[in-house]
Scaffold this motif. Structure first.
Motif, PDB file in Angstrom:
ATOM      1  N   CYS A  22       9.760 -23.377 -13.762  1.00 31.94           N
ATOM      2  CA  CYS A  22      10.830 -22.415 -14.019  1.00 31.94           C
ATOM      3  C   CYS A  22      11.242 -22.433 -15.490  1.00 31.94           C
ATOM      4  N   ASN A  23      11.339 -23.610 -16.071  1.00 27.50           N
ATOM      5  CA  ASN A  23      11.677 -23.708 -17.498  1.00 27.50           C
ATOM      6  C   ASN A  23      10.616 -23.026 -18.357  1.00 27.50           C
ATOM      7  N   ASP A  24       9.345 -23.254 -18.017  1.00 29.14           N
ATOM      8  CA  ASP A  24       8.262 -22.597 -18.749  1.00 29.14           C
ATOM      9  C   ASP A  24       8.344 -21.084 -18.594  1.00 29.14           C
ATOM     10  N   TYR A  25       8.668 -20.622 -17.393  1.00 33.91           N
ATOM     11  CA  TYR A  25       8.802 -19.188 -17.135  1.00 33.91           C
ATOM     12  C   TYR A  25       9.905 -18.591 -18.006  1.00 33.91           C
ATOM     13  N   VAL A  26      11.037 -19.279 -18.071  1.00 30.75           N
ATOM     14  CA  VAL A  26      12.164 -18.789 -18.884  1.00 30.75           C
ATOM     15  C   VAL A  26      11.749 -18.700 -20.355  1.00 30.75           C
TER      16      VAL A  26
ATOM     17  N   ARG B  25      -3.545 -20.091 -10.739  1.00 35.45           N
ATOM     18  CA  ARG B  25      -2.488 -21.081 -10.993  1.00 35.45           C
ATOM     19  C   ARG B  25      -1.409 -20.467 -11.879  1.00 35.45           C
ATOM     20  N   SER B  26      -1.831 -19.689 -12.859  1.00 35.24           N
ATOM     21  CA  SER B  26      -0.875 -19.007 -13.735  1.00 35.24           C
ATOM     22  C   SER B  26      -0.074 -17.971 -12.953  1.00 35.24           C
ATOM     23  N   GLU B  27      -0.738 -17.235 -12.080  1.00 32.13           N
ATOM     24  CA  GLU B  27      -0.044 -16.245 -11.246  1.00 32.13           C
ATOM     25  C   GLU B  27       0.980 -16.916 -10.341  1.00 32.13           C
ATOM     26  N   LEU B  28       0.596 -18.057  -9.769  1.00 35.87           N
ATOM     27  CA  LEU B  28       1.520 -18.793  -8.899  1.00 35.87           C
ATOM     28  C   LEU B  28       2.722 -19.288  -9.690  1.00 35.87           C
ATOM     29  N   ALA B  29       2.490 -19.814 -10.877  1.00 33.53           N
ATOM     30  CA  ALA B  29       3.598 -20.297 -11.708  1.00 33.53           C
ATOM     31  C   ALA B  29       4.554 -19.155 -12.039  1.00 33.53           C
TER      32      ALA B  29
END
Length: 82
Positions: free
Chosen positions: A60-64, A24-28
């Motif tokens: 996407c916000n979490d990724y940023v 799930r983390s990899e997908l995110a």
């Protein structure tokens, strides 16, 4: 007294749960990279994954945020040169 089959099933379940969390983390991260770094439209990701556009936006916000934090940590660890 415990049943060996119950113990085996429990361990298999726990391994599967950890694997699912990792995936799930990899997908995110893959979603964040696609949208933020490569310009893929959120609507296209939503269509492909079945997630809502709102959920994709949150990922996407979490990724940023994670990317900015990692970059700041990397800068902080660089030696200071006079």
């Amino acid at each position: 007294m415990t049943d060996d089959r119950v113990g085996e099933a429990l361990r298999a379940y726990q391994r599967a749960r950890l694997t699912a969390e990792r995936r799930r983390s990899e997908l995110a991260n893959a979603i964040g990279q696609a949208v933020v770094d490569r310009g893929v439209r959120q609507a296209d990701i939503a269509r492909q994954t079945g997630y809502t556009r709102e959920h994709v936006r949150r990922l996407c916000n979490d990724y940023v945020e994670r990317k900015a934090k990692a970059e700041a940590e990397a800068r902080a660890q660089q030696p200071v040169t006079p």
